[in-house]
Design an enzyme around this catalytic site. Structure first.
Site, short mmCIF file in Angstrom:
data_model
loop_
_atom_site.label_atom_id
_atom_site.label_comp_id
_atom_site.label_asym_id
_atom_site.label_seq_id
_atom_site.Cartn_x
_atom_site.Cartn_y
_atom_site.Cartn_z
N GLU A 127 -4.88 -6.13 -13.55
CA GLU A 127 -4.16 -5.07 -13.17
C GLU A 127 -3.67 -4.48 -14.64
O GLU A 127 -2.70 -4.88 -15.14
CB GLU A 127 -2.88 -5.12 -12.38
CG GLU A 127 -2.36 -3.86 -11.85
CD GLU A 127 -1.16 -3.73 -10.90
OE1 GLU A 127 -0.79 -2.82 -10.40
OE2 GLU A 127 -0.49 -4.88 -11.15
N ALA A 218 2.16 4.93 -7.91
CA ALA A 218 1.69 5.18 -9.29
C ALA A 218 0.30 5.83 -9.34
O ALA A 218 -0.76 5.50 -9.70
CB ALA A 218 1.17 3.69 -10.03
N ASP A 246 8.14 -3.28 1.53
CA ASP A 246 9.38 -4.15 1.25
C ASP A 246 10.54 -3.15 1.55
O ASP A 246 11.72 -3.43 1.28
CB ASP A 246 9.34 -4.39 -0.27
CG ASP A 246 9.25 -3.39 -1.13
OD1 ASP A 246 9.09 -2.20 -0.85
OD2 ASP A 246 9.55 -3.44 -2.50
N ASP A 272 2.91 -7.65 -4.40
CA ASP A 272 2.98 -7.04 -5.61
C ASP A 272 4.13 -7.71 -6.27
O ASP A 272 4.77 -7.10 -7.28
CB ASP A 272 3.17 -5.56 -5.84
CG ASP A 272 3.16 -5.01 -7.03
OD1 ASP A 272 2.52 -5.56 -8.29
OD2 ASP A 272 3.39 -3.67 -7.22
N ILE A 306 10.09 1.34 -10.93
CA ILE A 306 9.86 -0.09 -10.14
C ILE A 306 8.89 -0.77 -10.95
O ILE A 306 7.89 -0.50 -11.25
CB ILE A 306 9.35 0.41 -8.70
CG1 ILE A 306 10.68 1.26 -8.12
CG2 ILE A 306 9.38 -0.87 -7.93
CD1 ILE A 306 10.26 1.77 -6.55
N ALA A 307 9.18 -2.20 -10.82
CA ALA A 307 8.36 -3.09 -11.65
C ALA A 307 8.09 -4.33 -10.62
O ALA A 307 8.60 -5.39 -10.79
CB ALA A 307 9.32 -3.62 -12.92
N GLY A 308 7.00 -3.85 -9.89
CA GLY A 308 6.75 -4.88 -9.07
C GLY A 308 7.67 -5.11 -7.87
O GLY A 308 8.58 -4.10 -7.77
#
Length: 385
Positions: A127, A218, A246, A272, A306-308
């Protein structure tokens, strides 16, 4: 040789979810590492009345867990992350990278490929760095680059046949040629972190792209005069869409929209996940970027993207059934069978058919995880009366 009773276990009394539907008061026979059609006399029987037995979960997009990173950790740290997700029902998983220098990613591929070759991972997912700076999310912008087929090939070679998927912004120069290259090598070209138009997305699908990386996230939102990639990805039966269930990445109505338009056969539930999955709040790194996890939500320290996620697939399963009211059989397809098919491992995992690996998850009537078996060995053994 005839099977021995000592090598066989019968899981009895549960609701068993098979590709053909749910069997009430079902039985799953495990012989050694495999699912068998019958058990010899004297085989151990485990009473799982009041429970569900479903196939082990398959996660095709995962960056780490248990405080460990797949993107930069040592072999032992990667194994810690793998064990953490196995304890949450993910018996098959791919290790996902994040954007980095090309030489670093090539070295990383060498490390992860060894774990694929010894059976701990099902493959590698790249990715980045071939993604759009307009939709970079938690990727370092200065390290992004156009998807040059020669550089894609460099990473393919470094992975020694273990690369399973590349996420690409296919509208960038070299994107379509890279999709064709990946298709020729039997590697999934996934459209994601993209600023593509509807027409550009259709072109990439026609060139061989088959997956949407975390659909809706994204990428440009759906608009009535500029439908963008979302409309193209939802309408085409050649595309399977990843969804992060989530409660943070997607509103429940959006999840329902995806299921309604794609059907359960074209959805793959993913995590993710990053290091904090199964570990807790705190400060972490995702590649070269600092991340703060608070109340289970991971965000970049700079910018707040957001980071994963900190998701595990048992939680995604339970949310899908209890909150989103998706039929259990459809969730099983999305969380096991569909990703297994995409990864080319459905002959071994992804369903409870006889002859496959004995990978399974035991859930109680509220869909809380109570047991996990991988290749015939209990990772978490269910407590029975």
């Amino acid at each position: 040789m005839a099977p021995r009773a000592a090598d066989s276990t019968v899981l009895a009394g549960a609701r068993v979810v098979l590709p053909t539907g749910t069997v009430e008061d079902g039985r799953v026979t495990v012989e050694g590492t495999r699912i068998a059609t019958s058990a010899p006399e004297g085989a151990r029987t485990v009473d799982l009345s009041g429970h569900w037995v479903v196939p082990g979960f398959v996660d095709m997009h995962n960056h780490g867990g248990g405080g460990a990173s797949f993107t930069s950790g040592t072999v032992d740290e990667v194994l810690t992350g793998i064990r953490t997700h196995r304890e949450h029902g993910t018996t098959t998983m791919v290790a996902s990278t994040v954007t980095g220098e090309m030489d670093f990613l090539a070295r990383r591929a060498g490390v992860l490929s060894e774990l694929v070759e010894q059976g701990d991972l099902a493959g590698i997912h790249f990715e980045g760095p071939f993604i759009s700076p307009c939709r970079k999310g938690a990727h370092s912008e200065e390290l992004l680059r156009d998807p040059d087929p020669a550089e894609v090939r460099k990473l393919l070679d470094a992975a020694r046949g273990t690369a399973r998927m590349f996420t690409l912004a296919t509208e960038l120069p070299g994107g379509i040629d890279s999709v064709r290259l990946l298709a020729e090598h039997g590697v999934i070209a996934a459209i994601g972190h993209t600023d593509a138009t509807y027409e550009q997305t259709v072109e990439a699908i026609d060139a061989g792209a088959t997956v949407a990386t975390h659909l809706f996230n994204a990428m440009p939102p759906l608009a009535h005069r500029e439908p963008g990639p979302i409309a193209a990805l939802l309408e085409d039966d050649r595309i399977t869409v990843e969804l992060i269930n989530d409660g943070t990445h997607l509103h429940p109505a959006v999840l329902e929209l995806a299921y309604r338009h794609k059907g359960a056969g074209r959805v793959a539930l993913i995590t993710d996940a990053m290091d904090a999955a199964g570990f807790g709040d705190g400060s972490y790194d995702l590649g070269p970027l600092a991340v703060e996890v608070k109340d289970g939500v991971a965000r970049l320290v700079e910018g707040g993207s957001i980071a994963g996620s900190t998701l595990t697939l048992d939680t995604a399963f339970r949310r899908a059934v209890t909150l989103d009211e998706i039929p259990v059989e459809d969730v099983v397809r999305s969380i096991s069978a569909n990703p297994a098919r995409l990864l080319g491992v459905y002959d071994r995992v992804g369903s409870l058919d006889a002859g496959k690996d004995a990978d399974l998850v035991v859930l109680d009537e509220d869909f809380v995880l109570k047991g996990v078996m991988r290749r015939g060995e209990w990772i978490i053994e269910p407590k029975t009366a």
